[in-house]
Design a protein around this motif. Structure first.
Motif, PDB file in Angstrom:
ATOM      1  N   ALA A   1       0.834  -1.205   0.000  1.00 31.17           N
ATOM      2  CA  ALA A   1       0.000   0.000   0.000  1.00 31.17           C
ATOM      3  C   ALA A   1       0.871   1.258   0.000  1.00 31.17           C
ATOM      4  CB  ALA A   1      -0.925   0.001   1.207  1.00 31.17           C
ATOM      5  N   ALA A   2       1.903   1.286   0.849  1.00 34.90           N
ATOM      6  CA  ALA A   2       2.793   2.448   0.912  1.00 34.90           C
ATOM      7  C   ALA A   2       3.566   2.615  -0.385  1.00 34.90           C
ATOM      8  CB  ALA A   2       3.755   2.305   2.086  1.00 34.90           C
ATOM      9  N   GLY A   3       4.062   1.522  -0.939  1.00 36.24           N
ATOM     10  CA  GLY A   3       4.833   1.604  -2.177  1.00 36.24           C
ATOM     11  C   GLY A   3       4.003   2.049  -3.356  1.00 36.24           C
ATOM     12  N   VAL A   4       2.797   1.508  -3.483  1.00 35.81           N
ATOM     13  CA  VAL A   4       1.912   1.908  -4.582  1.00 35.81           C
ATOM     14  C   VAL A   4       1.561   3.387  -4.470  1.00 35.81           C
ATOM     15  CG1 VAL A   4      -0.428   1.631  -5.516  1.00 35.81           C
ATOM     16  CG2 VAL A   4       0.976  -0.379  -5.032  1.00 35.81           C
ATOM     17  N   PHE A   5       1.282   3.845  -3.249  1.00 37.81           N
ATOM     18  CA  PHE A   5       0.970   5.260  -3.058  1.00 37.81           C
ATOM     19  C   PHE A   5       2.141   6.135  -3.500  1.00 37.81           C
ATOM     20  CE2 PHE A   5       1.552   8.977  -0.292  1.00 37.81           C
ATOM     21  CZ  PHE A   5       0.436   9.723  -0.656  1.00 37.81           C
ATOM     22  N   MET A   6       3.353   5.776  -3.121  1.00 37.01           N
ATOM     23  CA  MET A   6       4.502   6.607  -3.446  1.00 37.01           C
ATOM     24  C   MET A   6       4.740   6.666  -4.951  1.00 37.01           C
ATOM     25  SD  MET A   6       7.226   5.764  -0.393  1.00 37.01           S
ATOM     26  CE  MET A   6       8.175   7.224  -0.753  1.00 37.01           C
ATOM     27  N   VAL A   7       4.621   5.538  -5.621  1.00 36.70           N
ATOM     28  CA  VAL A   7       4.836   5.520  -7.071  1.00 36.70           C
ATOM     29  C   VAL A   7       3.736   6.301  -7.787  1.00 36.70           C
ATOM     30  CG1 VAL A   7       4.912   4.046  -9.106  1.00 36.70           C
ATOM     31  CG2 VAL A   7       6.129   3.362  -7.035  1.00 36.70           C
ATOM     32  N   LEU A   8       2.484   6.069  -7.404  1.00 37.36           N
ATOM     33  CA  LEU A   8       1.379   6.759  -8.076  1.00 37.36           C
ATOM     34  C   LEU A   8       1.380   8.248  -7.774  1.00 37.36           C
ATOM     35  CD1 LEU A   8      -1.612   4.263  -7.662  1.00 37.36           C
ATOM     36  CD2 LEU A   8      -0.144   4.629  -9.651  1.00 37.36           C
ATOM     37  N   TYR A   9       1.625   8.610  -6.511  1.00 31.44           N
ATOM     38  CA  TYR A   9       1.553  10.028  -6.145  1.00 31.44           C
ATOM     39  C   TYR A   9       2.716  10.813  -6.739  1.00 31.44           C
ATOM     40  CZ  TYR A   9       1.040  14.269  -3.386  1.00 31.44           C
ATOM     41  OH  TYR A   9       0.880  15.574  -3.021  1.00 31.44           O
ATOM     42  N   TRP A  10       3.934  10.280  -6.602  1.00 38.20           N
ATOM     43  CA  TRP A  10       5.104  11.057  -6.978  1.00 38.20           C
ATOM     44  C   TRP A  10       5.503  10.911  -8.430  1.00 38.20           C
ATOM     45  CZ3 TRP A  10       6.506  14.922  -4.172  1.00 38.20           C
ATOM     46  CH2 TRP A  10       6.222  14.918  -2.801  1.00 38.20           C
ATOM     47  N   ASP A  11       4.933   9.975  -9.148  1.00 39.25           N
ATOM     48  CA  ASP A  11       5.260   9.825 -10.566  1.00 39.25           C
ATOM     49  C   ASP A  11       4.024  10.008 -11.453  1.00 39.25           C
ATOM     50  OD1 ASP A  11       8.188   9.084 -10.644  1.00 39.25           O
ATOM     51  OD2 ASP A  11       7.468   7.590  -9.238  1.00 39.25           O
ATOM     52  N   VAL A  12       3.013   9.183 -11.228  1.00 40.59           N
ATOM     53  CA  VAL A  12       1.843   9.234 -12.093  1.00 40.59           C
ATOM     54  C   VAL A  12       1.039  10.505 -11.869  1.00 40.59           C
ATOM     55  CG1 VAL A  12      -0.288   8.049 -12.739  1.00 40.59           C
ATOM     56  CG2 VAL A  12       1.748   6.722 -12.155  1.00 40.59           C
ATOM     57  N   ARG A  13       0.767  10.855 -10.610  1.00 40.17           N
ATOM     58  CA  ARG A  13      -0.068  12.025 -10.350  1.00 40.17           C
ATOM     59  C   ARG A  13       0.629  13.334 -10.731  1.00 40.17           C
ATOM     60  NH1 ARG A  13      -3.887  13.397  -5.060  1.00 40.17           N
ATOM     61  NH2 ARG A  13      -2.856  15.404  -4.830  1.00 40.17           N
ATOM     62  N   ILE A  14       1.935  13.393 -10.584  1.00 41.06           N
ATOM     63  CA  ILE A  14       2.653  14.594 -11.007  1.00 41.06           C
ATOM     64  C   ILE A  14       2.550  14.780 -12.516  1.00 41.06           C
ATOM     65  CG2 ILE A  14       4.982  15.532 -11.313  1.00 41.06           C
ATOM     66  CD1 ILE A  14       5.616  14.733  -8.496  1.00 41.06           C
ATOM     67  N   LEU A  15       2.638  13.685 -13.269  1.00 40.18           N
ATOM     68  CA  LEU A  15       2.447  13.775 -14.718  1.00 40.18           C
ATOM     69  C   LEU A  15       1.031  14.246 -15.051  1.00 40.18           C
ATOM     70  CD1 LEU A  15       4.275  10.530 -15.901  1.00 40.18           C
ATOM     71  CD2 LEU A  15       5.133  12.880 -15.931  1.00 40.18           C
ATOM     72  N   ALA A  16       0.063  13.819 -14.245  1.00 41.46           N
ATOM     73  CA  ALA A  16      -1.312  14.265 -14.467  1.00 41.46           C
ATOM     74  C   ALA A  16      -1.459  15.753 -14.182  1.00 41.46           C
ATOM     75  CB  ALA A  16      -2.266  13.455 -13.589  1.00 41.46           C
ATOM     76  N   TYR A  17      -0.749  16.251 -13.167  1.00 38.27           N
ATOM     77  CA  TYR A  17      -0.767  17.690 -12.865  1.00 38.27           C
ATOM     78  C   TYR A  17      -0.256  18.500 -14.057  1.00 38.27           C
ATOM     79  CZ  TYR A  17      -2.033  17.952  -7.910  1.00 38.27           C
ATOM     80  OH  TYR A  17      -2.708  17.943  -6.717  1.00 38.27           O
ATOM     81  N   ARG A  18       0.668  17.917 -14.793  1.00 36.57           N
ATOM     82  CA  ARG A  18       1.234  18.594 -15.957  1.00 36.57           C
ATOM     83  C   ARG A  18       0.412  18.360 -17.221  1.00 36.57           C
ATOM     84  NH1 ARG A  18       5.869  22.018 -15.128  1.00 36.57           N
ATOM     85  NH2 ARG A  18       6.421  21.631 -12.951  1.00 36.57           N
ATOM     86  N   ASP A  19      -0.733  17.694 -17.059  1.00 43.88           N
ATOM     87  CA  ASP A  19      -1.629  17.402 -18.185  1.00 43.88           C
ATOM     88  C   ASP A  19      -0.957  16.523 -19.247  1.00 43.88           C
ATOM     89  OD1 ASP A  19      -3.775  18.866 -17.132  1.00 43.88           O
ATOM     90  OD2 ASP A  19      -2.967  20.741 -17.932  1.00 43.88           O
TER      91      ASP A  19
END
Length: 331
Positions: free
Chosen positions: A303-321
């Motif tokens: 759970a912690a690892g998935v959150f870190m990968v999704l939040y710090w990599d995938v979600r940041i890319l989403a912030y940049r559209d």
């Protein structure tokens, strides 16, 4: 009637989950007893990490919780607090370390509670050995954070985190690129440790644990100390800039070490409370079916690892559209 042939037609039971025997090395995170529904554990833990990423609000955590807690500990607004003098900087480091416990760059620290919980067998055992595992965690965390503090003091203003607003690769500021790389790697390591706890991948700590049983705790502490390397938390950036501008390696090592120790305080208090209030019952519950301990440890790490990968990599890319990722309206 051939009873032997009839018996062969009866469907056999599902094969047992492989368990680690005495010839297979084990570590603190891999006890060798694996739950039958390992796929379900992985899916539920990953789903929790995904859901946490969707609803996480960094503004609420960083400002409402982090800034207010730091201000209460310092007795003044942490954003404008003076850092003149080493003592002021060290106090700021410890206060902001505690305040940053629940930020996205540190919340994964609570996954360390899982492999510690339920290990104590009696009240006497709890009293004698309660703080020892926390010491190993702290040792690993301080080792990494102190070295990073020395590097920051030596390199100074040339560090990527010092150039917050400067464009970097693909328009990303260097501080954000560093956060994506560091937290992505740490998140992947945590996912691997979780899968290893379930026996789905090799245990990377098995051999070293044969000689040093508490090595996994030191490694976990080192991962926690690594949070500082990628941390873009505003209050930590103030400490980072102060250490970089000072050029004092002792101050850099001490302030970063105290920041890392501050990150462990709330988790340590939680572990102590769980051990004192429910440690014996947890140990009996896990001992009744040893696979339960593997499931709990694996779920926490995944759970912690998935959150870190999704939040710090995938979600940041989403912030940049650049990609699409679901986010709650308040996130």
């Amino acid at each position: 009637m051939d009873t032997n042939s009839s018996a062969r037609r009866i469907p056999s039971a599902s094969p047992p989950v492989p368990q680690a025997g005495p010839d297979r090395p084990r570590s603190l995170f891999v006890n060798g007893h694996f739950p039958r529904r390992r796929g379900l554990v992985v899916c539920l833990a990953a789903l929790f990490g995904f859901a946490l990423t969707v609803v996480w609000s960094h503004e609420f955590v960083d400002q409402t919780i982090g800034a207010n807690v730091a201000g209460a500990l310092l007795g003044q607004d942490a954003a404008t607090a003076s850092l003149s003098g080493s003592l002021a900087g060290i106090a700021f480091a410890l206060a902001t370390g505690v305040a940053g416990t629940f930020t996205a760059c540190n919340v994964a620290v609570f996954s360390a509670v899982a492999p510690l919980a339920g290990r104590t067998r009696s009240r006497r055992d709890r009293s004698a050995r309660l703080l020892r595992p926390l010491g190993y965690l702290a040792a690993g965390s301080v080792a990494v954070s102190a070295v990073y503090g020395v590097v920051v003091a030596l390199v100074g203003t040339g560090m990527p985190q010092f150039r917050l607003g400067s464009p970097g690769a693909g328009g990303f500021p260097p501080v954000l690129v560093q956060a994506m790389v560091v937290f992505g790697i740490i998140g992947a390591v945590m996912v691997w440790l979780g899968l290893a706890s379930l026996g789905l991948v090799p245990d990377p700590l098995a051999r070293v644990s044969a000689r040093f049983p508490n090595a996994p705790l030191v490694v976990m502490g080192a991962l926690i100390g690594g949070f500082l390397i990628g941390r873009p938390y505003p209050l930590f950036r103030r400490l980072f800039h102060d250490a970089a501008e000072s050029g004092n390696v002792l101050y850099g090592a001490a302030s970063f070490s105290l920041q890392a120790l501050g990150n462990l305080v709330v988790m340590g208090v939680l572990f102590v409370l769980v051990s004192l209030l429910a440690g014996e019952r947890l140990h009996r519950w896990m001992s009744a079916h040893p696979g339960r301990a593997s499931a709990v440890i694996a779920a926490a790490f995944i759970a912690a690892g998935v959150f870190m990968v999704l939040y710090w990599d995938v979600r940041i890319l989403a912030y940049r559209d650049l990609i699409w990722f679901p986010m709650a309206p308040w996130a």
